[in-house]
Design an enzyme around this catalytic site. Structure first.
Site, PDB file in Angstrom:
ATOM      1  N   ASP A  25      49.674  34.137  29.621  1.00 59.01           N
ATOM      2  CA  ASP A  25      49.612  34.176  31.086  1.00 59.01           C
ATOM      3  C   ASP A  25      50.418  35.363  31.629  1.00 59.01           C
ATOM      4  O   ASP A  25      51.455  35.715  31.059  1.00 59.01           O
ATOM      5  CB  ASP A  25      50.183  32.855  31.639  1.00 59.01           C
ATOM      6  CG  ASP A  25      49.772  32.631  33.081  1.00 59.01           C
ATOM      7  OD1 ASP A  25      48.932  33.400  33.593  1.00 59.01           O
ATOM      8  OD2 ASP A  25      50.297  31.692  33.700  1.00 59.01           O
ATOM      9  N   HIS A  42      44.257  42.623  31.845  1.00 60.10           N
ATOM     10  CA  HIS A  42      43.565  41.916  30.767  1.00 60.10           C
ATOM     11  C   HIS A  42      43.387  42.829  29.546  1.00 60.10           C
ATOM     12  O   HIS A  42      43.514  42.388  28.408  1.00 60.10           O
ATOM     13  CB  HIS A  42      42.210  41.391  31.248  1.00 60.10           C
ATOM     14  CG  HIS A  42      42.340  40.362  32.336  1.00 60.10           C
ATOM     15  ND1 HIS A  42      43.247  39.331  32.274  1.00 60.10           N
ATOM     16  CD2 HIS A  42      41.699  40.209  33.524  1.00 60.10           C
ATOM     17  CE1 HIS A  42      43.150  38.583  33.368  1.00 60.10           C
ATOM     18  NE2 HIS A  42      42.227  39.098  34.143  1.00 60.10           N
ATOM     19  N   LEU A 137      44.356  33.583   7.535  1.00 59.59           N
ATOM     20  CA  LEU A 137      44.796  33.145   8.872  1.00 59.59           C
ATOM     21  C   LEU A 137      43.624  32.489   9.589  1.00 59.59           C
ATOM     22  O   LEU A 137      42.542  33.074   9.694  1.00 59.59           O
ATOM     23  CB  LEU A 137      45.272  34.355   9.688  1.00 59.59           C
ATOM     24  CG  LEU A 137      45.517  34.114  11.184  1.00 59.59           C
ATOM     25  CD1 LEU A 137      46.628  33.089  11.414  1.00 59.59           C
ATOM     26  CD2 LEU A 137      45.869  35.418  11.901  1.00 59.59           C
TER      27      LEU A 137
HETATM   28  C1  IPE Z   1      46.109  35.273  31.904  1.00 62.22           C
HETATM   29  O1  IPE Z   1      46.645  36.102  32.863  1.00 62.22           O
HETATM   30  C2  IPE Z   1      44.707  35.690  31.495  1.00 62.22           C
HETATM   31  C3  IPE Z   1      43.659  34.673  31.679  1.00 62.22           C
HETATM   32  C4  IPE Z   1      43.810  33.469  32.162  1.00 62.22           C
HETATM   33  C5  IPE Z   1      42.325  35.043  31.270  1.00 62.22           C
HETATM   34  P1  IPE Z   1      46.354  35.824  34.396  1.00 62.22           P
HETATM   35  O2  IPE Z   1      45.073  36.496  34.773  1.00 62.22           O
HETATM   36  O3  IPE Z   1      46.411  34.346  34.689  1.00 62.22           O
HETATM   37  O4  IPE Z   1      47.575  36.569  35.080  1.00 62.22           O
HETATM   38  P2  IPE Z   1      48.385  36.130  36.384  1.00 62.22           P
HETATM   39  O5  IPE Z   1      48.867  34.713  36.184  1.00 62.22           O
HETATM   40  O6  IPE Z   1      47.458  36.257  37.540  1.00 62.22           O
HETATM   41  O7  IPE Z   1      49.516  37.110  36.431  1.00 62.22           O
HETATM   42 MG    MG Z   2      47.865  33.053  35.407  1.00 58.17          MG
END
Ligand code: IPE
Ligand code: MG
Length: 256
Positions: A25, A42, A137
């Protein structure tokens, strides 16, 4: 690999997790802090995941489950959802897959595939077929996964077996239910790492996390590097896992 991670690799049995589950996250916030679009976060998250897999292989931790897309993530803006799946398809069609295969990684996806595109499903099946023989793995990737969905799906399957006369109601027990879940046959995660500052499970592996040590860090996922992993592993090594027993039972010391 850093010195500490090397030490962790030689650690006493039991002090390293055998199965690590991760909620990655914080990609969006990582990007926002740099004035970049969420997609860049991402992309950076994928780089952090590559590094984590490399450390896993070096440390010899045999199982890794990561949460890539939850059943609730569909509620995000459409362009972001599309971007996430494009990124996943890209990772499954570039050099990463061959690399994982060469390294002996067995890749498997957990989650509901019905609502995914045909081309996504085909890429997932191809990756699973290609790496099925590998044993170094086990790498589980949760896509359109929800812990409650997993449990309901298992119950439905068991109910069908009872209805068809293949299973008696009295034969229903924890092992039986466990065997119908997505992680059937794998050892439960011993350590859950959640980055990004939230302290919740967000409908992740609800059944399997019953006795898992929970490690929450404010570190945003793209910043989760070897040093952060070291910290999580050091914290885990210091946990005393009693599974409902007392300290004295574990150490053999007498207690009143
Ligand atoms: C996690 O990062 C990625 C996914 C859930 C795909 P986020 O996209 O939730 O990032 P924040 O929480 O908005 O910073
Ligand atoms: Mg998030």
């Amino acid at each position: 690999m850093s010195k500490l991670l090397q030490e962790a690799g030689k650690a006493a049995p039991g002090s390293l997790p055998r199965h690590l589950a991760v909620v990655m996250d914080g990609n969006g916030r990582w990007a926002a802090r740099r004035g970049l679009p969420r997609f860049a976060g991402h992309q950076a998250g994928v780089r952090a995941l590559r590094e984590l897999v490399r450390h896993h292989l070096e440390l010899g931790i045999p199982c890794l489950t990561v949460f890539v897309f939850s059943s609730e993530n569909w509620q995000r803006p459409r362009p972001e959802v599309r971007g996430l799946f494009c990124l996943l398809e890209y990772v499954l069609s570039n050099g990463d897959l061959g690399e994982l295969h060469r390294e002996g990684v067995c890749l498997r996806f957990i989650g509901l595939r019905d609502s995914l595109s045909d081309s996504m499903r085909r890429k997932m099946e191809h990756a699973e077929r290609m790496t099925a023989v590998n044993t170094r793995l086990r790498f589980l990737v949760a896509v359109n996964y929800g812990g409650r969905w997993d449990i309901v799906r298992a119950c439905r399957s068991l109910a069908g077996q009872v209805r068809d006369g293949h299973l008696g109601v009295e034969a229903l027990n924890e092992e039986r239910l466990d065997s119908e879940l997505s992680l059937a046959g794998l050892q439960e995660p011993d350590l859950l790492v959640r980055t990004g500052g939230e302290r919740r499970l967000s409908n992740y592996l609800l059944w399997h996390l019953a006795y898992t040590e929970l490690y929450f860090t404010d570190c945003l996922w793209p910043d989760f590097d070897g040093a952060e992993l070291e910290q999580a592993l050091a914290w885990f090594a210091g946990r005393r896992r009693r599974f409902g027993r007392t300290d004295g039972q574990l150490t053999g010391a007498s207690e009143l």
